[in-house]
Motif scaffolding. Structure first.
Motif, short mmCIF file in Angstrom:
data_model
loop_
_atom_site.label_atom_id
_atom_site.label_comp_id
_atom_site.label_asym_id
_atom_site.label_seq_id
_atom_site.Cartn_x
_atom_site.Cartn_y
_atom_site.Cartn_z
N LEU A 555 0.83 -1.21 0.00
CA LEU A 555 0.00 0.00 0.00
C LEU A 555 0.87 1.27 0.00
CD1 LEU A 555 -2.87 -0.99 2.45
CD2 LEU A 555 -3.14 -0.26 0.08
N SER A 556 1.93 1.25 0.81
CA SER A 556 2.80 2.45 0.84
C SER A 556 3.62 2.56 -0.44
CB SER A 556 3.72 2.41 2.06
OG SER A 556 4.53 1.25 2.06
N GLU A 567 -6.72 6.95 -1.89
CA GLU A 567 -7.32 5.65 -1.62
C GLU A 567 -6.54 4.86 -0.57
OE1 GLU A 567 -8.69 3.31 -4.98
OE2 GLU A 567 -8.26 4.99 -6.32
N THR A 568 -5.21 4.93 -0.63
CA THR A 568 -4.41 4.11 0.29
C THR A 568 -4.39 4.68 1.70
OG1 THR A 568 -2.42 5.31 -0.42
CG2 THR A 568 -2.90 3.23 -1.52
N LEU A 569 -4.34 6.01 1.82
CA LEU A 569 -4.25 6.60 3.16
C LEU A 569 -5.49 6.28 4.00
CD1 LEU A 569 -2.78 8.30 5.22
CD2 LEU A 569 -3.67 10.36 4.14
N PRO A 570 -6.73 6.48 3.47
CA PRO A 570 -7.90 6.09 4.27
C PRO A 570 -7.89 4.60 4.63
CG PRO A 570 -8.57 7.50 2.45
CD PRO A 570 -7.14 7.18 2.23
N LEU A 571 -7.40 3.75 3.71
CA LEU A 571 -7.33 2.32 4.01
C LEU A 571 -6.44 2.04 5.22
CD1 LEU A 571 -7.04 0.32 0.64
CD2 LEU A 571 -8.72 -0.01 2.47
N LEU A 572 -5.26 2.64 5.22
CA LEU A 572 -4.31 2.42 6.32
C LEU A 572 -4.87 2.95 7.64
CD1 LEU A 572 -1.00 3.35 4.46
CD2 LEU A 572 -1.58 1.11 5.39
N LEU A 573 -5.46 4.15 7.58
CA LEU A 573 -6.01 4.73 8.82
C LEU A 573 -7.20 3.93 9.31
CD1 LEU A 573 -5.76 8.52 7.87
CD2 LEU A 573 -4.30 7.26 9.45
#
Length: 1026
Positions: A555-556, A567-573
Motif C-alpha cells: 500500500l505504501s 485511496e491508500t491513506l484512508p485504508l491504512l487509517l
C-alpha cells in the motif's frame, strides 16, 4: 638636473650596471628596475649606461649587459613609449645574429617587448621572422626554448591578424621551432599553440601533414614524471593536451586514423586506451567523408578488442568509440547521390554479431550484445535499424532455450535494447520499433514473471518497468495482467529479492498508470487487509502476520500518485482504527508496521504540496484522536490502548507526524498549528474525528501519566514546523514544557518535553523573549540539579537545551557546556554526562534536524571541538582516578564524531589520551575510541606508526573482549594497521599472526570474518607485490 647626473659615468646607475655586469652580482638588476619604475631613470638612460657593456668584444660581457636590460624590461615594459619599443626591437632583432652566449638574454628581452601594449603594427611579424631565420631553437636550453614559445603565444594573443597575414609561412616557421622538442614543460605550451593555430583558422597551407607529423610523433604519450617533480606535470596532462590537437581538425583524419588503427592493434594496453579515447574525441569533428575509407578497419579493430580483450577499460573505451562512430555517421548530412554509410556500417555490425546470439554455448553473446547496444544508443536511426533486426532474433532465442539462466541472459539483452528506446521520442505512435513487437514482448515478460527462477523474475520485473515507461505502449489488458503479476510477486514468501523489486516496480508504474493500480491492485490489497484483520482477531499462525506486513508495504509502495494516496491513506487509517475497536490481539509490531507504512506514504507526498496537505489534514487528526482515546481512563482495560501508548509505538507515530509536517506550506502549517497547540494546552478536541471522549484531555494540567506521554506527538509537530510559522500561546506552552520536563514520574514524557522545549528554543528568533526562556530554563535546571528526585530529569533538560544552543552558536552554549563538564565529576550523573557529549555532537532524527527547519550551523562540530576539547583534556589531567574514565568517554565521543581533516592536525597531542581510553573498562568508550582510531590509521600512518607497539598490544587485547562489537572493531583496526609503513610492522608480524589465530574460532561469524581479513593482510605483509 639629477637625471643627467645619474646617467654620468660615475653616477649611481653606472655603479649598479658595473656591479651587475663586471661584478656578477644579481641584486642590482632589481634595484635598477625599481628606480626606473619610480621615475629616477628612464629606460634610455639605462641603455646609455650599458653602452660600453653592449659593445664589449667579450661575448660574456655583452650577454650580461643585455641580461640586465632584459630583466629591467620584464619589470617595466608597461612604461615604454611606442618609439622606445621600436628602437628596442630593432636592437634586439639585430642581436639575434650575435654569439650564441648572448641569445638567451636577447630572447628574454623580446619576451618582455612581446607583452607591450604599445607595440606598433608589423613588429610582431618582424620579430618572429627574425627568430625563425636566425635562431636554431632546438639547440637552446629548455628555459630558452620555453621563452620562444612564450613570445609566440603572446603575439598570437595580441597580434592575431598580423600573424595570419604571414599565411602558411608562420605555420612552417613554428613547425621548425617545435621539431624535436622533448621537454614536457615546453610540449604543453607547444601543443596549446598548435591547437590555437588550428582552432583560430591560421593558414596551414601545404604543411598540414608536416604539422601532423611534428605533433603525432609524441603519440601515444610515454612519460613518467620523475619523483618529487616540482613542476607537477603528469602524463595525463600531456595526453589530454596532445589529444586536443589531434582531434581539433578533420584535415588530420587521413594521417591520424591509420595511426590509431595501428596503435589499437598493438599489444600495449596504454596505447590501446589512448587510441580509442582519441578516436572518440575525433568523431566529434569528423564527418562521413573522413571516416569512409577507414570504417571497415576501425570496426575490425574495435570488434577484436571487445571480443578478445582481458581489460574492462579497453572494452569500455572500444564501446564508447563505436558509439561515437555511429553518432558521427548518423548526423552527417547526405547528398541525394551519396551512399548512406550508416546503413552499410550497421549492416556490417549486424552481420558480424547476430550469429553469436544464436550459438548454443552463448560464449560471445554478451560482447556481441554490448557492441550492438553501443551502436544502437548513438541515434534514433541506428536504434531503429538494430532493434528491428535484433529483437525478432532474441525473441526467437528466448523460446528456443528452456533453461532459466539462458532465458535470463537473453531477457537481459532485450532489456538493454528496451532501455535504449527510452532515449528517443517518436511523434507518431506507429513509428516506434517496439510497437510491432509489443504483444511478443509482453508475453515474454509475463513468462519471466511466472518462472520459478528468482533471477529471471528480477529481470522480468525490470523489463516490465521499462516497457511501462514507453508512452502509450501497454494496453489496458496488458496493465491488468502486469498489476496481477506484481501483486502475486509482492506476496512471495520464498525470496525477498523478488517482492522488494516488485514493490519498487509497482511504485514506478503506479506513477504512470494510477487508474490501473486503483482498479486492479488497491481492491485486492484492501481485501488482504480485511483478511489480516480477521486473522489477527483469531490470532492465527506466523505466516499470516507476514502477509499482513507485505500488504502494508505494498500500500505504501504504490502511493506515488495523488489519486492513489487518496485511496491508500484512508485504508491504512481505517485499518489502524479497526484494530483499536475490535478484539484483535495486536502487538506493538503490528501498530508500528502501520505507522512505518504511513511514514513512507508521507515521504512520497512531500514532493507534491497538494498531497502533502491532504496527508497532513487526514492522518494527523486521526492519529491524535486514537492516541487521545487511548490515554483516557477506561472501565475495562484494552490491550491495544496500552499498545498505542508504548514507547516504541509513540516513537513510530512521532516519525509519521514529523514527516507529514516538515514540507508543509507555511500558510497551511499556520492553520494546523491553531488546532493542535490548543488541543494540548486547553484540551480543545473539536477538530478531531469522533471527538466524544469520556473526560478532558489535559496533558499539562494534572493529567494522567498516559496523557503526559502524548507530549511526544506535540513535539513531533511543533518541532517540524517551518521557522516562520507563529505558534499560538507560546509563552504558556514553553512554561508548561519546562515544568513537565522536570517531573520525575515518567522519564519518557519528561524527555519528550525537554526535547520539545529545546526544539522551540533553537528556532526562536534572538531577542528579549528568547533570553527570558533561557533564563527560565537555567533557573529550572539549577533548582532541580542540586539534589532531589528530579536530578536526572534536570540533567536531561540541560543536555537538550545545550544542544539546541550549540547548533545555533548561541553565546550561552559555552556556559552550559562548562556546567555539563562539571557534572563529569558527579558520582551519580558523571557517566550520563560523558554520554551526553555523544548527543551534542551527533545528528538527531526527531528534533533539531535540518529537515525539521532547525537552525543548524554548518561547522558546529568543529567549533565545539575548538572551544571545549582543551578544557576536557585539562579536566582529565586534574581529575581523580575514579573520574578519569568519564572524561575519556566524553573526549572519545567528541573526537569520534569530528570530521577527520579537523582531527588530523591535533592528533599528536590527543593520541596519548585516545590510547589511554582503550584501557578503560567501559565498552562504550572502547568502541567509540576504536571507531575514531581506525580511519586515522588509514589517513595519518606516519603519526600512528610512532605508537605501533602500544596499538598492537591494545588491539590484540580487545580482540578477545566480551563485547562482540568491540571485538569486530579491534580486528578492523588490526586490519587497518597494515597500512602503516611495512618496516615498522615487520617485527610484530609473527606475534600478530599467532594472536589472530584465536578469533578465527570465535563463536560469532562476523568476528571470524574480520579475523580472516586482518590475518590475511598480516600474512602478506612484506611479501613481493604487497
Amino acid at each position: 638636473m639629477a637625471p643627467q647626473e645619474a646617467a654620468a659615468p660615475t653616477g649611481p646607475l653606472w655603479g649598479l650596471v658595473q656591479d651587475f655586469v663586471m661584478g656578477q652580482q644579481e641584486g642590482p638588476a632589481d634595484q635598477v628596475a625599481a628606480d626606473v619604475k619610480s621615475g629616477s631613470y628612464s629606460v634610455l638612460q639605462v641603455v646609455e649606461a650599458l653602452g660600453s657593456s653592449l659593445e664589449n668584444p667579450e661575448p660574456r660581457t655583452r650577454a650580461r649587459g643585455i641580461q640586465l636590460l632584459s630583466q629591467v624590461l620584464l619589470q617595466c615594459h608597461s612604461l615604454l613609449l611606442e618609439k622606445e619599443v621600436v628602437h628596442l626591437i630593432l636592437f634586439y632583432e639585430n642581436r639575434l645574429k650575435d654569439h650564441h652566449l648572448v641569445i638567451p638574454s636577447v630572447l628574454q628581452g623580446l619576451r618582455a617587448l612581446s607583452l607591450c601594449v604599445t607595440l606598433p603594427p608589423g613588429l610582431a611579424v618582424s620579430v618572429l621572422k627574425a627568430i625563425f631565420q636566425e635562431v636554431h631553437v632546438q639547440s637552446l636550453p629548455q628555459v630558452d626554448r620555453h621563452t620562444v614559445y612564450s613570445i609566440i603565444t603572446n603575439f598570437m594573443q595580441i597580434r592575431e591578424e598580423e600573424l595570419k597575414g604571414l599565411g602558411a609561412d608562420f605555420t612552417f616557421g613554428f613547425i621548425q621551432v617545435m621539431d624535436g622538442e622533448k621537454d614536457p614543460r615546453n610540449l604543453l605550451v607547444a601543443f596549446r599553440i598548435v591547437h590555437d593555430l588550428i582552432s583560430r583558422d591560421y593558414s596551414l597551407g601545404p604543411f598540414v601533414e608536416e604539422l601532423f607529423e611534428v605533433t603525432s610523433c609524441y603519440f601515444p604519450v610515454d612519460f613518467t614524471p620523475p619523483p618529487n617533480d616540482p613542476h607537477g606535470i603528469q602524463r595525463e596532462d600531456l595526453i589530454l593536451s596532445l589529444r586536443a590537437v589531434l582531434a581539433s581538425t578533420s584535415r588530420f583524419a587521413e594521417f591520424l586514423l591509420p595511426l590509431l588503427i595501428e596503435k589499437v592493434d598493438s599489444e600495449i594496453l596504454s596505447a590501446k586506451l589512448d587510441s580509442l579515447q582519441t578516436l572518440n574525441a575525433c568523431c566529434a569533428v569528423y564527418g562521413q567523408k573522413e571516416l569512409k575509407d577507414f570504417l571497415p578497419s576501425l570496426w575490425a579493430s574495435i570488434r577484436r578488442e571487445v571480443f578478445q580483450t582481458a581489460s574492462e577499460r579497453v572494452e569500455a573505451e572500444g564501446l564508447a568509440a563505436l558509439h561515437s562512430l555511429t553518432a558521427c555517421l548518423s548526423r552527417s548530412v547526405l547528398r541525394a547521390d551519396a551512399e548512406d554509410l550508416l546503413d552499410s556500417f550497421l549492416s556490417n555490425i549486424l552481420q558480424d554479431c547476430r550469429h553469436h546470439l544464436c550459438e548454443p554455448d552463448m560464449k560471445l553473446v554478451w560482447p556481441s550484445a554490448k557492441l550492438l547496444q553501443a551502436a544502437a544508443g548513438a541515434s534514433a536511426r541506428a536504434c531503429d535499424h538494430i532493434t528491428s533486426n535484433i529483437l525478432p532474433l532474441l525473441l526467437e532465442q528466448f523460446h528456443k532455450h528452456s533453461q532459466s539462466n539462458q532465458r535470463r541472459t537473453i531477457l537481459e539483452m532485450i532489456l538493454g535494447f528496451l532501455k535504449l528506446q527510452q532515449k528517443w521520442s517518436y511523434e507518431d505512435k506507429d513509428e516506434r520499433p517496439l510497437s510491432a513487437f509489443k504483444d511478443q514482448l509482453c508475453s515474454l515478460v509475463f513468462m519471466a514473471l511466472s518462472d520459478p527462477s528468482t533471477q529471471l523474475q528480477l529481470v522480468g520485473i525490470r523489463a516490465l518497468t521499462v516497457l511501462g515507461a514507453q508512452p502509450d505502449l501497454l494496453s489496458s489488458e496488458d496493465l491488468e495482467l502486469a498489476v496481477g503479476h506484481l501483486h502475486r510477486l509482492s506476496f512471495l514468501e520464498e525470496d525477498s529479492q523478488s517482492w522488494v523489486a516488485a514493490l519498487e516496480a509497482s511504485g514506478a508504474l503506479a506513477t504512470l498508470y494510477p487508474v490501473a493500480f486503483s482498479s486492479h491492485l488497491i481492491p485486492k490489497l484492501a481485501e488482504e487487509l480485511h483478511i489480516g484483520e480477521s486473522d489477527l482477531a483469531r490470532g492465527d499462525g506466523p505466516t499470516k502476520p507476514c502477509q499482513h506486513l507485505r500488504c502494508l508495504q505494498a500500500l505504501s509502495a504504490v502511493s506515488t500518485h495523488p489519486s492513489i494516496v487518496k485511496e491508500t491513506l484512508p485504508l491504512l487509517l481505517q485499518h489502524l482504527c479497526q484494530m483499536n475497536r475490535g478484539n484483535m490481539v495486536a502487538g506493538p509490531n503490528e501498530v508500528i508496521a502501520i505507522c512505518q507504512s504511513l511514514q513512507q506514504v508521507a515521504e512520497k507526498c512531500q514532493q507534491d504540496p497538494e498531497s502533502c496537505w491532504y496527508f497532513h489534514q487526514t492522518a494527523i487528526p486521526c492519529l491524535l484522536a486514537l492516541a487521545v482515546q487511548a490515554s483516557m481512563p477506561e472501565k475495562e482495560p484494552s490491550v491495544l490502548r496500552k499498545v498505542l501508548l508504548e514507547d516504541e509505538v509513540l516513537v513510530a507515530m512521532v516519525s509519521v507526524i514529523g514527516t507529514a509536517t516538515t514540507h508543509l506550506n507555511p500558510e497551511l502549517a499556520a492553520q494546523s498549528v491553531t488546532c493542535i497547540v490548543p488541543l494540548f494546552l486547553d484540551g480543545n478536541t473539536s477538530f478531531l474525528p469522533e471527538n466524544s471522549f469520556p473526560s478532558r484531555f489535559q496533558p499539562f494540567h494534572d493529567g494522567s501519566v498516559e496523557q503526559r506521554r502524548l507530549v511526544a506527538l506535540l513535539m513531533a509537530f511543533v518541532c517540524s514546523l517551518p521557522r516562520e510559522v507563529e505558534i499560538p500561546q507560546l509563552n504558556q506552552l514553553m512554561r508548561e514544557l519546562l515544568e513537565l520536563s522536570c517531573c520525575h514520574g515518567c522519564p519518557f514524557s519528561s524527555t519528550a518535553a525537554a526535547k520539545c522545549f529545546a526544539g522551540l528554543l533553537n528556532k526562536h528568533p534572538a531577542g528579549q523573549q528568547l533570553d527570558e526562556f533561557l533564563q527560565l530554563a537555567v533557573d529550572t535546571v539549577e533548582a532541580s540539579l542540586g539534589s532531589g528526585p528530579s536530578r536526572r530529569q534536570a540533567f536531561t533538560l540541560l543536555l537538550w537545551v545545550t544542544k539546541a544552543l550549540v547548533l545555533r552558536y548561541h553565546p550561552l552554549s559555552s556556559c552550559l557546556t562548562t556546567r555539563l563538564m562539571g557534572l563529569l565529576s558527579d558520582p551519580e550523573l558523571g557517566p550520563a554526562a560523558a554520554d551526553g557529549f555523544s548527543l551534542l555532537m551527533s545528528d538527531c532524527t526527531d528534533v533539531l534536524t535540518r529537515a525539521g527547519h532547525a537552525e543548524v550551523r554548518i561547522m558546529f562540530r568543529q567549533r565545539f571541538f575548538t572551544d571545549n576539547v582543551p578544557a576536557l583534556v585539562q579536566g582529565f589531567h586534574a581529575a581523580p582516578q575514579d573520574v578519569k574514565p568519564n572524561y575519556l568517554k566524553g573526549l572519545s565521543h567528541v573526537l569520534n564524531r569530528l570530521p577527520k581533516p579537523v582531527l588530523l592536525p591535533e592528533l599528536p597531542t590527543l593520541l596519548s589520551l585516545l590510547l589511554e581510553a582503550l584501557s578503560c573498562s567501559d565498552c562504550v568508550v572502547q568502541l567509540s575510541t576504536l571507531s575514531c582510531l581506525q580511519p586515522l590509521l588509514l589517513e595519518a600512518p606516519q603519526v600512528m606508526s610512532l605508537h605501533v607497539d602500544t596499538l598492537v598490544t591494545k588491539f590484540l587485547n580487545l580482540s578477545s573482549s566480551p563485547s562482540m562489537a568491540v571485538r569486530i572493531a579491534a580486528l578492523q583496526c588490526m586490519h587497518a594497521l597494515t597500512r602503516l609503513p611495512t618496516p615498522v610492522l615487520l617485527p610484530y608480524k609473527p606475534q600478530v599472526i599467532r594472536a589472530l589465530a584465536k578469533p578465527l574460532d570465535d563463536k560469532k561469524r562476523l568476528v571470524r570474518k574480520e579475523a580472516v581479513a586482518a590475518r590475511g593482510e598480516w600474512f602478506l605483509l612484506g611479501s613481493p607485490g604487497s
